[in-house]
Enzyme design. Structure first.
Site, mmCIF file in Angstrom:
data_model
loop_
_atom_site.group_PDB
_atom_site.id
_atom_site.type_symbol
_atom_site.label_atom_id
_atom_site.label_comp_id
_atom_site.label_asym_id
_atom_site.label_seq_id
_atom_site.Cartn_x
_atom_site.Cartn_y
_atom_site.Cartn_z
ATOM 1 N N TYR A 159 0.815 -1.210 0.000
ATOM 2 C CA TYR A 159 0.000 0.000 0.000
ATOM 3 C C TYR A 159 0.851 1.264 0.000
ATOM 4 C CZ TYR A 159 -3.117 3.741 1.342
ATOM 5 O OH TYR A 159 -3.777 4.950 1.383
ATOM 6 N N LYS A 163 1.260 4.035 -3.116
ATOM 7 C CA LYS A 163 0.916 5.457 -2.959
ATOM 8 C C LYS A 163 2.127 6.326 -3.286
ATOM 9 C CE LYS A 163 -2.501 6.946 -1.882
ATOM 10 N NZ LYS A 163 -3.703 7.297 -2.690
HETATM 11 N N1 LIG Z 1 -8.711 6.641 4.983
HETATM 12 C C1 LIG Z 1 -7.591 7.257 5.342
HETATM 13 O O1 LIG Z 1 -7.275 7.356 6.540
HETATM 14 C C2 LIG Z 1 -6.695 7.833 4.305
HETATM 15 C C3 LIG Z 1 -6.965 7.707 2.938
HETATM 16 N N2 LIG Z 1 -6.102 8.269 2.034
HETATM 17 C C4 LIG Z 1 -6.363 8.184 0.582
HETATM 18 O O2 LIG Z 1 -7.637 8.758 0.329
HETATM 19 C C5 LIG Z 1 -8.251 8.137 -0.800
HETATM 20 C C6 LIG Z 1 -9.657 7.705 -0.430
HETATM 21 O O3 LIG Z 1 -9.527 6.823 0.646
HETATM 22 P P1 LIG Z 1 -10.825 6.338 1.460
HETATM 23 O O4 LIG Z 1 -11.955 7.243 1.157
HETATM 24 O O5 LIG Z 1 -10.415 6.120 2.867
HETATM 25 O O6 LIG Z 1 -11.077 4.899 0.798
HETATM 26 P P2 LIG Z 1 -12.425 4.231 0.299
HETATM 27 O O7 LIG Z 1 -12.084 2.807 0.056
HETATM 28 O O8 LIG Z 1 -13.546 4.560 1.218
HETATM 29 O O9 LIG Z 1 -12.690 4.972 -1.088
HETATM 30 C C7 LIG Z 1 -11.997 4.633 -2.245
HETATM 31 C C8 LIG Z 1 -12.998 4.673 -3.399
HETATM 32 O O10 LIG Z 1 -12.297 4.329 -4.595
HETATM 33 C C9 LIG Z 1 -13.101 3.418 -5.315
HETATM 34 N N3 LIG Z 1 -12.261 2.537 -6.137
HETATM 35 C C10 LIG Z 1 -11.451 1.540 -5.708
HETATM 36 N N4 LIG Z 1 -10.896 0.923 -6.758
HETATM 37 C C11 LIG Z 1 -11.378 1.556 -7.883
HETATM 38 C C12 LIG Z 1 -11.185 1.371 -9.263
HETATM 39 N N5 LIG Z 1 -10.410 0.387 -9.723
HETATM 40 N N6 LIG Z 1 -11.835 2.196 -10.115
HETATM 41 C C13 LIG Z 1 -12.655 3.178 -9.647
HETATM 42 N N7 LIG Z 1 -12.885 3.398 -8.348
HETATM 43 C C14 LIG Z 1 -12.236 2.582 -7.481
HETATM 44 C C15 LIG Z 1 -13.856 2.611 -4.259
HETATM 45 O O11 LIG Z 1 -15.019 2.025 -4.807
HETATM 46 C C16 LIG Z 1 -14.140 3.671 -3.210
HETATM 47 O O12 LIG Z 1 -15.385 4.282 -3.423
HETATM 48 C C17 LIG Z 1 -7.337 6.967 -1.186
HETATM 49 O O13 LIG Z 1 -6.565 7.336 -2.303
HETATM 50 C C18 LIG Z 1 -6.443 6.773 0.043
HETATM 51 O O14 LIG Z 1 -5.179 6.263 -0.324
HETATM 52 C C19 LIG Z 1 -4.988 8.958 2.431
HETATM 53 C C20 LIG Z 1 -4.688 9.090 3.757
HETATM 54 C C21 LIG Z 1 -5.510 8.537 4.791
HETATM 55 C C1 LIG Z 2 -5.141 -3.713 16.440
HETATM 56 C C2 LIG Z 2 -4.487 -2.527 17.104
HETATM 57 C C3 LIG Z 2 -2.969 -2.589 16.993
HETATM 58 C C4 LIG Z 2 -5.032 -1.236 16.511
HETATM 59 O O1 LIG Z 2 -4.618 -0.137 17.285
HETATM 60 C C5 LIG Z 2 -4.593 -1.086 15.047
HETATM 61 C C6 LIG Z 2 -4.973 0.243 14.470
HETATM 62 C C7 LIG Z 2 -4.791 0.222 12.941
HETATM 63 C C8 LIG Z 2 -5.972 -0.500 12.301
HETATM 64 C C9 LIG Z 2 -4.629 1.677 12.431
HETATM 65 C C10 LIG Z 2 -3.437 2.379 13.124
HETATM 66 C C11 LIG Z 2 -2.902 3.405 12.125
HETATM 67 C C12 LIG Z 2 -3.881 3.337 10.952
HETATM 68 C C13 LIG Z 2 -3.375 3.800 9.584
HETATM 69 C C14 LIG Z 2 -2.884 5.265 9.627
HETATM 70 O O2 LIG Z 2 -3.943 6.115 10.029
HETATM 71 C C15 LIG Z 2 -2.358 5.701 8.251
HETATM 72 C C16 LIG Z 2 -3.214 5.317 7.096
HETATM 73 C C17 LIG Z 2 -3.120 6.057 5.959
HETATM 74 C C18 LIG Z 2 -3.812 5.692 4.751
HETATM 75 O O3 LIG Z 2 -3.530 6.215 3.679
HETATM 76 C C19 LIG Z 2 -4.826 4.606 4.777
HETATM 77 C C20 LIG Z 2 -5.185 4.136 6.162
HETATM 78 C C21 LIG Z 2 -3.972 4.031 7.115
HETATM 79 C C22 LIG Z 2 -3.042 2.941 6.593
HETATM 80 C C23 LIG Z 2 -4.519 3.668 8.536
HETATM 81 C C24 LIG Z 2 -5.141 2.261 8.564
HETATM 82 C C25 LIG Z 2 -5.521 1.780 9.979
HETATM 83 C C26 LIG Z 2 -4.320 1.868 10.923
HETATM 84 C C27 LIG Z 2 -3.216 0.924 10.500
#
Ligand SMILES: NC(=O)C1=CN([C@@H]2O[C@H](COP(=O)(O)OP(=O)(O)OC[C@H]3O[C@@H](n4cnc5c(N)ncnc54)[C@H](O)[C@@H]3O)[C@@H](O)[C@H]2O)C=CC1
Ligand SMILES: CC(C)[C@@H](O)CC[C@@H](C)[C@H]1CC[C@H]2[C@@H]3[C@H](O)CC4=CC(=O)CC[C@]4(C)[C@H]3CC[C@]12C
Length: 366
Positions: A159, A163
């Site tokens: 992952y 990214k």
């Molecule tokens: N959730 C988090 O804590 C963080 C997320 N991100 C980034 O933010 C973005 C969105 O993440 P989330 O909303 O958490 O994930 P999510 O899984 O909720 O949303 C991702 C969306 O992309 C769509 N998708 C996946 N594969 C696809 C494909 N082949 N074609 C078209 N659509 C596709 C999914 O259907 C989904 O709606 C990602 O790029 C992720 O890397 C960055 C930092 C933290």
């Molecule tokens: C089971 C316990 C050890 C529990 O505390 C584990 C937590 C774990 C699921 C989360 C801890 C840190 C998170 C990640 C972090 O916020 C950075 C991220 C960035 C992204 O782009 C996608 C999500 C994630 C990898 C996020 C995922 C969940 C954690 C690993």
């Protein structure tokens, strides 16, 4: 809705628009971007809530598609003024293969870039991640760092690797000539751990706590800070960057920006308890109840079980060697680059972000 004298004329495309972050970006654009004429929502899985958005003044166009299919991406991008690319496989739990993660996150992003070049779309905002920086394989802490802090960004997990590769592609594409001869302007936003309405991992913790008698057991030392940012502020930053990328192309083109707000610096578990506590859960233990080596043994057994069961079923628990290592490594940001470059200020205060998240968690089991 922000006021604007000009007639709405712009077309925006949001990939991954039905995801956790994507939905907030879509709704924020409809509320805060007065120049929008059409908003295209591209996703592998379209959500039913899109239907309710079709009654507003902006034309909302759902597009079911796959970013790994270049022709589908090109058709969706063609004619768009801005592309906000959030689509991706956010998988650190072993649900998808490394090949699939690479295909979606890297090749999918390359398809978006090429579509912009071929169809003449000049502005591309990419949702990157803190993970492109760290925590790295050496478990080195990143303590209140910024976009210029030196740090050995070494990754082995698919992952963060995907990214980081995708972000590099986006930043390298800045300045390429698009169809029509003008330069492509790109930038990448790096959210830390996003929380808020729709965060499924938070919901999973809540349900796990309810099953354990309204309690969770501490696994991570309280001293390990983990950066978190409210989804509404991440969405707002995407909207602001999409708006400012044209007038500030010289300054912003090819840049990365951490997403940040006033969310407090806490351990991952203590931060979650800001929302789960008011929902009736309590975190047992002032320090981890099990030693790190035993937790890593359990995490490794989870990974082994996942591998053994894979031919029969998907076993993907939250605890695995990677998530345990990440959670145990301090990673927080302290920066104002977004404020300096394009005037970003969080739209939601910490108090507001917390209240909204608590209300969502409380309603998420009904
Ligand atoms: N959730 C988090 O804590 C963080 C997320 N991100 C980034 O933010 C973005 C969105 O993440 P989330 O909303 O958490 O994930 P999510 O899984 O909720 O949303 C991702 C969306 O992309 C769509 N998708 C996946 N594969 C696809 C494909 N082949 N074609 C078209 N659509 C596709 C999914 O259907 C989904 O709606 C990602 O790029 C992720 O890397 C960055 C930092 C933290
Ligand atoms: C089971 C316990 C050890 C529990 O505390 C584990 C937590 C774990 C699921 C989360 C801890 C840190 C998170 C990640 C972090 O916020 C950075 C991220 C960035 C992204 O782009 C996608 C999500 C994630 C990898 C996020 C995922 C969940 C954690 C690993």
């Amino acid at each position: 809705m922000a006021e604007s004298a000009e007639a709405p004329k712009l077309v925006y495309l949001v990939t991954g628009g039905c995801g956790f972050l994507g939905e907030h970006v879509v709704r924020m654009l409809l509320e805060q971007e007065p120049r929008l004429r059409e908003l295209r929502v591209f996703d592998l899985h379209l959500s039913s809530w899109l239907e309710e958005l079709k009654t507003g003044p902006v034309q909302v166009t759902p597009i079911q598609g796959d970013v790994t299919q270049a022709h589908q991406v090109a058709a969706a991008v063609s004619g768009a003024h801005v592309v906000i690319h959030t689509a991706g496989l956010v998988d650190v739990f072993g649900r998808a293969s490394p090949e699939t993660i690479y295909k979606v996150n890297v090749q999918g992003t390359q398809n978006v870039i090429e579509a912009c070049v071929q169809t003449g779309t000049r502005f591309l905002v990419y949702t990157s991640s803190m993970e492109v920086v760290g925590p790295n394989v050496k478990g080195q802490p990143f303590y209140r760092g910024n976009e210029d802090t030196p740090y050995e960004a070494l990754h082995k997990h698919p992952y963060p690797q995907s990214k980081a590769q995708a972000e590099r592609l986006v930043l390298q594409a800045n300045g390429r000539k698009v169809q029509g001869g003008l330069p492509l302007v790109t930038c990448a936003l790096r959210p830390t751990g996003i929380y808020g309405e729709g965060h499924q991992i938070m919901r999973d913790f809540y349900l796990q706590g309810l099953r354990l008698g309204s309690r969770l057991f501490r696994a991570i030392p309280a001293s390990v800070e983990h950066g978190r940012v409210y989804v509404g502020n991440v969405a707002w930053m995407h909207v602001l960057v999409a708006r400012e990328l044209e007038p500030r192309a010289e300054l912003m083109g090819g840049q990365v920006y951490f997403c940040y707000d006033k969310s407090p610096y806490k351990s991952y578990e203590d931060f979650n308890m800001e929302f789960l506590g008011p929902c009736g859960l309590r975190l047992v233990g002032t320090r981890p109840l099990l030693p790190y080596w035993l937790l890593m043994l359990l995490a490794t057994l989870n990974a082994l079980l996942q591998w053994l069961l894979r031919p029969l079923l998907l076993y993907a628990p939250l605890l695995n060697p990677y998530t345990l290592a990440i959670a145990n490594t301090t990673f927080t940001v302290s920066t104002n680059k977004a404020q300096r470059h394009f005037g970003y200020e969080p739209l939601f205060s910490w108090e507001d972000s917390r209240t909204r998240t608590i209300l969502w968690v409380q309603g998420s089991t009904q």
